[in-house]
Write an enzyme that holds these catalytic residues in place. Structure first.
Site, PDB file in Angstrom:
ATOM      1  CE  LYS A  29      -1.761   1.891   3.875  1.00  0.00           C
ATOM      2  NZ  LYS A  29      -1.900   3.348   4.005  1.00  0.00           N
ATOM      3  CG  ASN A  30       2.474   2.614   3.571  1.00  0.00           C
ATOM      4  OD1 ASN A  30       1.353   3.090   3.431  1.00  0.00           O
ATOM      5  ND2 ASN A  30       2.930   2.188   4.743  1.00  0.00           N
ATOM      6  CB  CYS A  37      -4.949   7.000  10.662  1.00  0.00           C
ATOM      7  SG  CYS A  37      -5.320   5.481   9.802  1.00  0.00           S
ATOM      8  NE  ARG A  60      -0.358  10.644   9.915  1.00  0.00           N
ATOM      9  CZ  ARG A  60      -0.765   9.490   9.396  1.00  0.00           C
ATOM     10  NH1 ARG A  60       0.103   8.636   8.946  1.00  0.00           N
ATOM     11  NH2 ARG A  60      -2.044   9.202   9.333  1.00  0.00           N
ATOM     12  CG  ASP A  72       2.800   1.850   9.434  1.00  0.00           C
ATOM     13  OD1 ASP A  72       2.331   2.667  10.245  1.00  0.00           O
ATOM     14  OD2 ASP A  72       2.815   2.041   8.201  1.00  0.00           O
ATOM     15  NE  ARG A 130      -7.307   4.521   5.173  1.00  0.00           N
ATOM     16  CZ  ARG A 130      -6.347   4.928   6.004  1.00  0.00           C
ATOM     17  NH1 ARG A 130      -6.492   4.810   7.294  1.00  0.00           N
ATOM     18  NH2 ARG A 130      -5.238   5.455   5.516  1.00  0.00           N
TER      19      ARG A 130
END
Length: 419
Positions: free
Chosen positions: A22-23, A117, A122, A306, A398
């Protein structure tokens, strides 16, 4: 709202194939806006965040076509709108990644300030300051970052703190800037390297990806082509922790073990037998209870934030006492409160959690608060006695592709309920 129902107590056993990351997929999807001609991406995971990225690309005029299972083609030559609206950005902070590509290629971008989230602040100020150093005129108007530039100019940018999305945004912008850009204190994550390799495959001139100094020589044009997204190291780590917590034995294929050095080291420390080859990772717990491990999150190559929640769940059922220290995000221990509902002996003190492991958690109704917290609650349910019901699992959708199907493949008793 969908929930996951888990009947715990069954060790995970078997094999699964890792999904695309995903990232890595999200910045690469944003970077397709830089390309003239179509880009074909493979190993793209089926995730809600990817769906949001596709909606965002289509909203600015790019053409996106899906092929077979995990491949899609993006042609951004038809881009004719340069606004990333709040409706899309609020559901996914990574939407800010279109700022650099839109500005670099089309000279303008209006991107809503992001949501995402609930794991702390951030800020996007480092993105904005870096683009301003490259000559962009930037203002904040009605909740939007409004950026304009005829052509960006290469610049030396020293990031105040290590930021993954900030590094990615500035590298993307620099690829089409005039002259050379130097990005110092850059993020070193494998996903940043994957983005740089994708950009290089389109003709970008980038040196130093994976180090703290990235040098980009701007070019006039980037050309589309094929690219395969790297495997998801966080998904892989999550399943490995699940096997360690349940005393199981699993093998994960299509991995890149070197990306997981810090995680694999902690799994060995907790008592797991870990074996790797060039593309697979095997973990065998032989029915043993894991030992508690101290964790301190840090930017790559340190221990990934994470994976913090998953190891918090592991420590909850491990033998001994351990301390987890979160240095990246504040407000990222909400899963600990839910784990307490299952009988975990956890004490939250500022940015640390002290765990005193219990032999067995007890199933309970729990609620997910963010993506990785969701994963930790699922893992806790796998190791608990009785039935656990995890609510708000839209967070899981997600970031984890086919989570319940993959866990069921490994022998877990898990199903999705549409209450």
């Amino acid at each position: 709202m969908d929930k996951l129902e888990i009947v715990g107590g069954t060790p995970l056993h078997g094999e699964v194939i890792a999904s695309g990351a995903k990232n890595a997929a999200l910045p690469i999807l944003a970077a397709t806006l830089l390309a003239e001609g179509p880009v074909t991406l493979s190993n793209v995971p089926h995730l809600n965040d990817v769906t949001t990225s596709v909606k965002l690309l289509r909203s600015v005029g790019a053409e996106v076509t899906f092929h077979d299972g995990t491949s899609l083609e993006i042609d951004s030559d038809s881009t004719n709108d340069f606004v990333a609206p709040y409706e899309l950005v609020k559901t996914m902070r990574a939407s800010i990644l279109v700022l650099g590509p839109l500005l670099a290629r089309f000279g303008q971008a209006d991107v809503s300030l992001p949501g995402g989230c609930a794991i702390g602040a951030r800020p996007v100020n480092l993105h904005v300051e870096g683009l301003a150093a490259m000559g962009a005129e930037i203002s904040i108007v009605d909740g939007f970052v409004r950026a304009r530039a005829k052509r960006l100019k290469g610049a030396r940018i020293v990031l105040d703190t290590v930021t993954v999305t900030g590094t990615e945004n500035l590298v993307m912008a620099a690829t089409l800037a005039e002259g050379e850009s130097l990005i110092e204190n850059a993020a070193r994550e494998p996903e940043v390297i994957d983005l740089c390799e994708f950009l290089t495959s389109m003709g970008a001139q980038i040196e130093g990806a994976g180090t703290s100094t990235i040098r980009v020589q701007g070019v006039a044009v980037l050309r589309g082509g094929p690219y395969s997204v790297m495997p998801d190291r966080i998904e892989i780590g999550t399943y490995l922790v699940g096997a360690a917590m349940t005393g199981g034995r699993i093998k994960i294929k299509r991995t890149r073990p070197n990306d997981l050095d810090a995680v694999l080291q902690k799994l060995e420390e907790c008592g797991a037998d870990v074996r790797v080859d060039s593309q697979s990772i095997e973990l065998d717990m032989s029915g043993r209870r894991p030992r508690a491990v101290d964790i301190r999150t840090a930017p790559y190559p340190g221990f990934p934030t994470d994976m913090q929640a998953q190891f918090c769940a592991l420590n909850a059922v491990a033998e001994g006492t351990a301390v987890i220290t979160e240095t990246i995000f504040e407000n990222r221990f909400q899963h600990a409160l839910e784990l307490q509902r299952m009988g975990a002996n956890l004490s939250i003190q500022g940015n640390t959690v002290v765990s005193r492991g219990v032999e067995r958690l007890t199933g309970a109704p729990v609620m997910a608060t963010d993506l990785r917290a969701s994963a930790s609650l699922v893992l806790a349910g796998l190791a608990a006695r009785g039935t656990t019901l995890v609510d708000r699992i839209y967070h899981i959708d997600r970031g984890y592709e086919c989570l319940e199907e993959k866990l069921a493949q490994l022998g877990a008793q898990i199903r999705r309920r549409h209450d």
